[in-house]
Design an enzyme around this catalytic site. Structure first.
Site, PDB file in Angstrom:
ATOM      1  N   ASP A 149       0.836  -1.202   0.000  1.00 26.17           N
ATOM      2  CA  ASP A 149       0.000   0.000   0.000  1.00 26.17           C
ATOM      3  C   ASP A 149       0.871   1.252   0.000  1.00 26.17           C
ATOM      4  O   ASP A 149       1.658   1.461   0.919  1.00 26.17           O
ATOM      5  CB  ASP A 149      -0.902  -0.005   1.242  1.00 26.17           C
ATOM      6  CG  ASP A 149      -1.770   1.240   1.333  1.00 26.17           C
ATOM      7  OD1 ASP A 149      -2.943   1.164   0.945  1.00 26.17           O
ATOM      8  OD2 ASP A 149      -1.260   2.292   1.786  1.00 26.17           O
ATOM      9  N   TYR A 171       3.062  10.037  -0.540  1.00 28.87           N
ATOM     10  CA  TYR A 171       4.214   9.432   0.154  1.00 28.87           C
ATOM     11  C   TYR A 171       5.513   9.667  -0.626  1.00 28.87           C
ATOM     12  O   TYR A 171       6.596   9.486  -0.084  1.00 28.87           O
ATOM     13  CB  TYR A 171       4.034   7.918   0.346  1.00 28.87           C
ATOM     14  CG  TYR A 171       2.826   7.471   1.127  1.00 28.87           C
ATOM     15  CD1 TYR A 171       2.021   8.373   1.819  1.00 28.87           C
ATOM     16  CD2 TYR A 171       2.483   6.128   1.173  1.00 28.87           C
ATOM     17  CE1 TYR A 171       0.904   7.948   2.514  1.00 28.87           C
ATOM     18  CE2 TYR A 171       1.372   5.685   1.875  1.00 28.87           C
ATOM     19  CZ  TYR A 171       0.584   6.607   2.540  1.00 28.87           C
ATOM     20  OH  TYR A 171      -0.526   6.155   3.221  1.00 28.87           O
ATOM     21  N   LYS A 196      -3.079   5.998  -3.907  1.00 23.12           N
ATOM     22  CA  LYS A 196      -4.150   6.947  -3.577  1.00 23.12           C
ATOM     23  C   LYS A 196      -3.920   8.282  -4.285  1.00 23.12           C
ATOM     24  O   LYS A 196      -2.775   8.708  -4.436  1.00 23.12           O
ATOM     25  CB  LYS A 196      -4.199   7.183  -2.061  1.00 23.12           C
ATOM     26  CG  LYS A 196      -4.174   5.894  -1.254  1.00 23.12           C
ATOM     27  CD  LYS A 196      -4.066   6.144   0.244  1.00 23.12           C
ATOM     28  CE  LYS A 196      -3.707   4.866   0.974  1.00 23.12           C
ATOM     29  NZ  LYS A 196      -2.271   4.585   1.008  1.00 23.12           N
ATOM     30  N   HIS A 233      -7.715   9.798  -1.249  1.00 23.49           N
ATOM     31  CA  HIS A 233      -6.976   9.792   0.020  1.00 23.49           C
ATOM     32  C   HIS A 233      -7.726  10.477   1.175  1.00 23.49           C
ATOM     33  O   HIS A 233      -7.719   9.981   2.291  1.00 23.49           O
ATOM     34  CB  HIS A 233      -5.609  10.462  -0.181  1.00 23.49           C
ATOM     35  CG  HIS A 233      -4.556   9.970   0.748  1.00 23.49           C
ATOM     36  ND1 HIS A 233      -3.238   9.855   0.407  1.00 23.49           N
ATOM     37  CD2 HIS A 233      -4.623   9.537   2.035  1.00 23.49           C
ATOM     38  CE1 HIS A 233      -2.543   9.385   1.427  1.00 23.49           C
ATOM     39  NE2 HIS A 233      -3.366   9.194   2.428  1.00 23.49           N
TER      40      HIS A 233
END
Length: 276
Positions: free
Chosen positions: A49, A54, A79, A112
């Protein structure tokens, strides 16, 4: 049956999703990330994931590529970030994520955060991607009941997953009940509350009883509550330890005791008061 790392739950569209996976939140690009993904896959993990925000999709993709496991045997999630919510911008963000990951499709793509006034257009884009066969499943993240109700008013396709902060101090009972009633699979992020529960007395006692770590007790509790879980770690011994939760079962009494630790306490942002 929840009996190993490859055990799956079936989403409302028939796609099988592993109950257990590796999260990579805050793991920076670089060898540590690539190795963590490779090690997790080597030790039996099949679900990874990540998310655009990120900023580590390239490393995740590299780890997947170097793992030597066939793409169809993995379940990869990313996401769309808040800045990209909108119909065209979400479609573009999806392609950007694919390019960074070096993949031809995602198994699961999530919105998200529920940014007011923006998530419906983003959902329309996810529906398009899904209808075109470019993604195997679509869902949301951090949606509370009122967000889900609002989304469902206009959605053609029901979300398959809702990934939320979930741990013994934040049991999200209302969200969980709504998801269960509507066939939406709940998934936990920050299941270990960023390590804040590891010295909790009640959990330490339960862990001693099963000869397991507190982390293993919490992760097992997730699974027995029907919640998919994706603990984050980059250390090999921890990646292995986290996954060793399929050889025991918590009693109803222990489950109840853990449920009662709820204090509505978040370590992440509140979806209703997030500075979007």
């Amino acid at each position: 049956m929840l009996n190993n790392l490859q055990s799956t739950t079936t989403l409302n569209n028939g796609v099988k999703m592993p109950w257990f996976g590796l999260g990579v939140f805050k793991v920076e690009e670089g060898p540590e990330l690539v190795n963590a993904v490779k090690m997790a896959i080597k030790h039996g993990y099949r679900s990874i994931d990540t998310a655009a925000i990120y900023e580590n999709e390239e490393g995740v993709g590299q780890g997947i590529k170097e793992s030597g496991i066939a793409r169809e045997d993995l379940f990869v999630t990313s996401k769309v970030w808040n800045a990209d919510l909108g119909y065209e911008s979400t479609l573009a963000a999806y392609q950007t994520s694919l390019d960074k990951l070096g993949l031809e499709y995602l198994d699961l793509y999530l919105i998200h955060w529920p940014v007011a006034g923006k998530y419906k257009e983003a959902w329309r884009a996810l529906e398009t991607l899904y209808k075109e066969g470019r993604v195997r499943a679509i869902g949301v993240s951090n949606f509370q009941v009122h967000h889900l109700e609002d989304l469902l008013k206009d959605a053609e396709i029901k979300p398959m997953v809702n990934q939320v902060e979930y741990h013994p101090r934040l049991t999200q009972n209302e969200v969980q009940a709504f998801c269960r009633e509507n066939g939406i699979q709940m998934e936990a992020w920050s299941p270990l509350m960023q390590g804040q529960l590891l010295d909790n007395e009640a959990l330490v006692d339960i862990a001693a009883k099963y000869n397991k770590s507190v982390a293993q007790i919490i992760l097992r509790w997730d699974l027995q509550n029907g919640v998919v879980t994706i603990p984050k770690s980059t250390k090999e011994h921890r990646i292995i330890e986290n996954s060793q939760v399929f050889d025991f079962e918590l009693t109803q009494e222990d489950m109840q005791q853990i449920n009662e630790l709820n204090q509505y306490h978040r370590v992440g942002p509140d979806p209703d008061n997030f500075g979007f």
